[in-house]
Design an enzyme around this catalytic site. Structure first.
Site, PDB file in Angstrom:
ATOM      1  N   GLU A  36      -7.768  18.573 -35.564  1.00  0.00           N
ATOM      2  CA  GLU A  36      -9.583  17.566 -34.892  1.00  0.00           C
ATOM      3  C   GLU A  36      -8.898  16.368 -33.409  1.00  0.00           C
ATOM      4  O   GLU A  36      -9.525  16.604 -32.820  1.00  0.00           O
ATOM      5  CB  GLU A  36      -9.766  16.727 -36.374  1.00  0.00           C
ATOM      6  CG  GLU A  36     -10.075  18.450 -37.166  1.00  0.00           C
ATOM      7  CD  GLU A  36     -10.974  16.987 -38.894  1.00  0.00           C
ATOM      8  OE1 GLU A  36     -12.015  17.202 -38.740  1.00  0.00           O
ATOM      9  OE2 GLU A  36      -9.695  17.645 -39.533  1.00  0.00           O
ATOM     10  N   HIS A  81     -17.975  36.882 -30.681  1.00  0.00           N
ATOM     11  CA  HIS A  81     -19.158  36.087 -31.470  1.00  0.00           C
ATOM     12  C   HIS A  81     -18.865  35.307 -32.041  1.00  0.00           C
ATOM     13  O   HIS A  81     -19.790  35.295 -33.177  1.00  0.00           O
ATOM     14  CB  HIS A  81     -20.405  36.743 -30.856  1.00  0.00           C
ATOM     15  CG  HIS A  81     -20.350  37.881 -29.553  1.00  0.00           C
ATOM     16  ND1 HIS A  81     -21.480  37.169 -28.957  1.00  0.00           N
ATOM     17  CD2 HIS A  81     -20.554  38.610 -29.641  1.00  0.00           C
ATOM     18  CE1 HIS A  81     -20.885  37.725 -27.344  1.00  0.00           C
ATOM     19  NE2 HIS A  81     -20.808  39.313 -27.867  1.00  0.00           N
ATOM     20  N   SER A 141      -8.940  13.352 -48.428  1.00  0.00           N
ATOM     21  CA  SER A 141     -10.307  12.338 -48.392  1.00  0.00           C
ATOM     22  C   SER A 141      -9.603  11.429 -49.048  1.00  0.00           C
ATOM     23  O   SER A 141      -9.153  11.324 -50.612  1.00  0.00           O
ATOM     24  CB  SER A 141     -10.764  13.379 -48.617  1.00  0.00           C
ATOM     25  OG  SER A 141     -12.602  12.634 -48.931  1.00  0.00           O
ATOM     26  N   ASN A 160       0.741  -1.601  -0.066  1.00  0.00           N
ATOM     27  CA  ASN A 160      -0.185   0.024  -0.480  1.00  0.00           C
ATOM     28  C   ASN A 160       0.868   1.026  -0.228  1.00  0.00           C
ATOM     29  O   ASN A 160       0.772   2.175  -0.928  1.00  0.00           O
ATOM     30  CB  ASN A 160      -0.752  -0.220   1.034  1.00  0.00           C
ATOM     31  CG  ASN A 160      -2.161  -1.499   0.827  1.00  0.00           C
ATOM     32  OD1 ASN A 160      -2.321  -1.638   0.189  1.00  0.00           O
ATOM     33  ND2 ASN A 160      -2.609  -1.432   2.212  1.00  0.00           N
ATOM     34  N   LYS A 174      -9.167  17.590 -51.055  1.00  0.00           N
ATOM     35  CA  LYS A 174      -9.304  18.481 -49.480  1.00  0.00           C
ATOM     36  C   LYS A 174      -8.244  18.007 -49.118  1.00  0.00           C
ATOM     37  O   LYS A 174      -7.250  17.198 -49.107  1.00  0.00           O
ATOM     38  CB  LYS A 174     -10.938  17.503 -49.048  1.00  0.00           C
ATOM     39  CG  LYS A 174     -12.211  17.297 -49.212  1.00  0.00           C
ATOM     40  CD  LYS A 174     -13.038  18.083 -48.826  1.00  0.00           C
ATOM     41  CE  LYS A 174     -12.571  17.325 -47.089  1.00  0.00           C
ATOM     42  NZ  LYS A 174     -13.653  17.422 -46.430  1.00  0.00           N
TER      43      LYS A 174
HETATM   44  N1  ARG Z   1      -1.530  -3.331  -7.604  1.00  0.00           N
HETATM   45  C1  ARG Z   1      -2.244  -2.954  -6.147  1.00  0.00           C
HETATM   46  C2  ARG Z   1      -2.414  -1.507  -6.678  1.00  0.00           C
HETATM   47  O1  ARG Z   1      -2.450  -0.884  -7.737  1.00  0.00           O
HETATM   48  C3  ARG Z   1      -0.974  -2.415  -5.411  1.00  0.00           C
HETATM   49  C4  ARG Z   1      -1.385  -2.203  -4.087  1.00  0.00           C
HETATM   50  C5  ARG Z   1      -1.748  -3.771  -3.513  1.00  0.00           C
HETATM   51  N2  ARG Z   1      -2.543  -2.897  -1.901  1.00  0.00           N
HETATM   52  C6  ARG Z   1      -3.167  -4.359  -1.890  1.00  0.00           C
HETATM   53  N3  ARG Z   1      -3.350  -4.969  -0.506  1.00  0.00           N
HETATM   54  N4  ARG Z   1      -3.533  -5.618  -2.708  1.00  0.00           N
HETATM   55  O2  ARG Z   1      -2.849  -0.536  -6.005  1.00  0.00           O
END
Ligand code: ARG
Length: 448
Positions: A274, A140, A261, A94, A267
């Site tokens: 675009e 405008h 085109s 995490n 064209k």
């Molecule tokens: N692949 C996960 C993400 O992109 C990584 C973290 C995963 N953490 C967990 N507790 N499963 O967020």
């Protein structure tokens, strides 16, 4: 289930940053005595080898191992054994993934700032050549008052300047270290977060472990800044497309940015502008996707967050390609000065100047406005511009009008009279360009 939950197909792009983060984390673990010096040596040599395998395209990415983090950790362990298993001490995926994204985004922001500035330079070069090229200014989309083309281009310089400032500001909040937050609550090991922050070039550490693993504000801010950049380029694209239409005929884009085109041989289609206009929709979509991703999440980390990457990566890729091609396209624009001038002549662009002339001779503005409206109707009935009327004809509308009026009614005279900071007088445009060049050199891209 594996395919559904895996992210390795797209997050492998974070591999270099994942290794960079792991090297800093391992150095800290060794410095604080959490792992041995020999473990650090083994981890460093293993990660170095993995980095080379990835660079050479020889790394065997596996869907079963879910994401970039587990793929690299598994390979490390197979290369160096137990030391590899110790790397994940005092860390979680995490805080690891949050760190990787921040490292990735920091580098991307620096690249994109450089590309925005390259485009600004292309705008300045073009504006400089056209600091006295008269064209109609529109409101405008109707002819309003004469301006110079350089002034019009410098409006976009200002927009991009704000974009650079927004990116630089966003970078401050990107550049903080989540590592140490671990899964969500911090860790019981005697870690040194400041050391890791320093090694990775972060300005500081995230102040709350739960916020550190769940916060994606910085990615949303970046996507918002990116959406504005694209919005600015989309507006300019819309103008290029109009100006290239033969009814305007103001500019010609180099052939390599256009296509023909398949059935209409005459064209020449402005494909690149675009597409820029079209891709703006997708970048705006990414911003909304990230906002929506976050709005219902309880603290702290949720797997939802894995969905942050594709919108973010695509925003970076689209901005990078768009800015690069745009700077090149601007450099190749051919300007048809005569068409611009004729369009300004046709639209009674100097009507305001005639009104101002009468006001300076003592008439109240509303009255002057009414007189000029009548003069324009008269000129229009004979398909002539105001400046093409005889003095005797003009005098029918007000006897305050004298022969000095013809100087005022020229397009050049009109533009030059708007001679103050922010005005379209060529001398002011030249000054604005000079100041813009100074700003660019003061804010040169961050050297890497
Ligand atoms: N692949 C996960 C993400 O992109 C990584 C973290 C995963 N953490 C967990 N507790 N499963 O967020």
């Amino acid at each position: 289930m594996q395919r559904y939950t895996a992210s390795v197909s797209f997050d492998r792009r974070l591999a270099g940053h994942d290794i960079e983060g792991s090297l800093a984390h391992a150095s800290m673990l060794a410095a604080t005595g959490i792992i041995g010096a020999d473990d650090l040596v083994a981890i460093e040599s293993g990660l170095r080898q993995i980095s080379e395998e990835i660079d050479r395209g020889e790394f065997a990415w596996s869907l079963e191992l879910e994401d970039v983090h587990l793929n690299i950790e598994k390979r490390l362990t197979s290369l160096v054994g137990d030391a590899g298993k110790r790397l994940h001490t005092a860390r979680s995926r995490n805080d690891q993934v949050a760190t990787d994204i921040r490292l990735y985004l920091r580098a991307s922001i620096d690249d994109i700032i450089g590309l925005v500035q390259a485009m600004q330079k292309a705008l300045l070069d073009l504006a400089e050549k056209h600091a006295d090229t008269v064209m109609p200014g529109f409101t405008h989309l109707q002819v309003a008052q004469p301006i110079v083309f350089g002034h019009h281009l410098m409006a976009y310089f200002e927009m991009l300047k704000r974009d650079v400032e927004r990116l630089a500001d966003c970078r401050k909040r990107v550049n903080l270290l989540p590592l140490g937050a671990a899964a969500l609550a911090g860790t019981s090991y005697p870690i040194d977060r400041e050391m890791v922050a320093k090694l990775l070039g972060f300005d500081g550490v995230c102040g709350n472990s739960m916020d550190a693993v769940s916060d994606r504000d910085f990615a949303i801010e970046f996507c918002a800044a990116g959406a504005l950049i694209m919005t600015h380029l989309s507006r300019l694209s819309e103008e290029l497309i109009l100006w290239m239409n033969p009814s305007f005929g103001f500019i010609d884009l180099a052939d390599r940015f256009c296509t023909g085109s398949s059935i209409m041989p005459q064209k020449k289609n402005p494909d690149v502008p675009e597409l820029v206009r079209g891709k703006t929709g997708r970048i705006n979509g990414h911003l909304v996707a990230l906002l929506t991703l976050m709005k219902g999440q309880p603290l702290a980390y949720n797997k939802d967050n894995q969905e942050d990457k594709e919108p973010l990566f695509d925003t970076v890729d689209t901005l990078t390609d768009t800015l690069r091609i745009y700077a090149d396209m601007l450099a190749g624009i051919r300007v048809r000065k005569e068409a611009m001038r004729n369009a300004a002549m046709r639209g009674y662009a100097t009507a305001t100047d005639l009104a101002d002339y009468l006001v300076k001779k003592g008439l109240p503005f509303r009255e002057a406005h009414e007189i000029v409206a009548r003069a324009v109707r008269f000129a229009d009935s004979g398909h002539r511009d105001l400046g093409a009327l005889e003095l005797s004809e003009l005098k029918n509308f007000s006897d305050l009008i004298d022969s000095d009026i013809f100087q005022i009614l020229t397009l050049e005279g009109s533009a030059s009279s708007r001679d103050h900071v922010g005005g379209t007088a060529p001398s002011q445009v030249t000054r604005a360009i000079r100041q813009a060049r100074e700003w660019l050199s003061r804010n040169a891209p961050i050297a890497k």
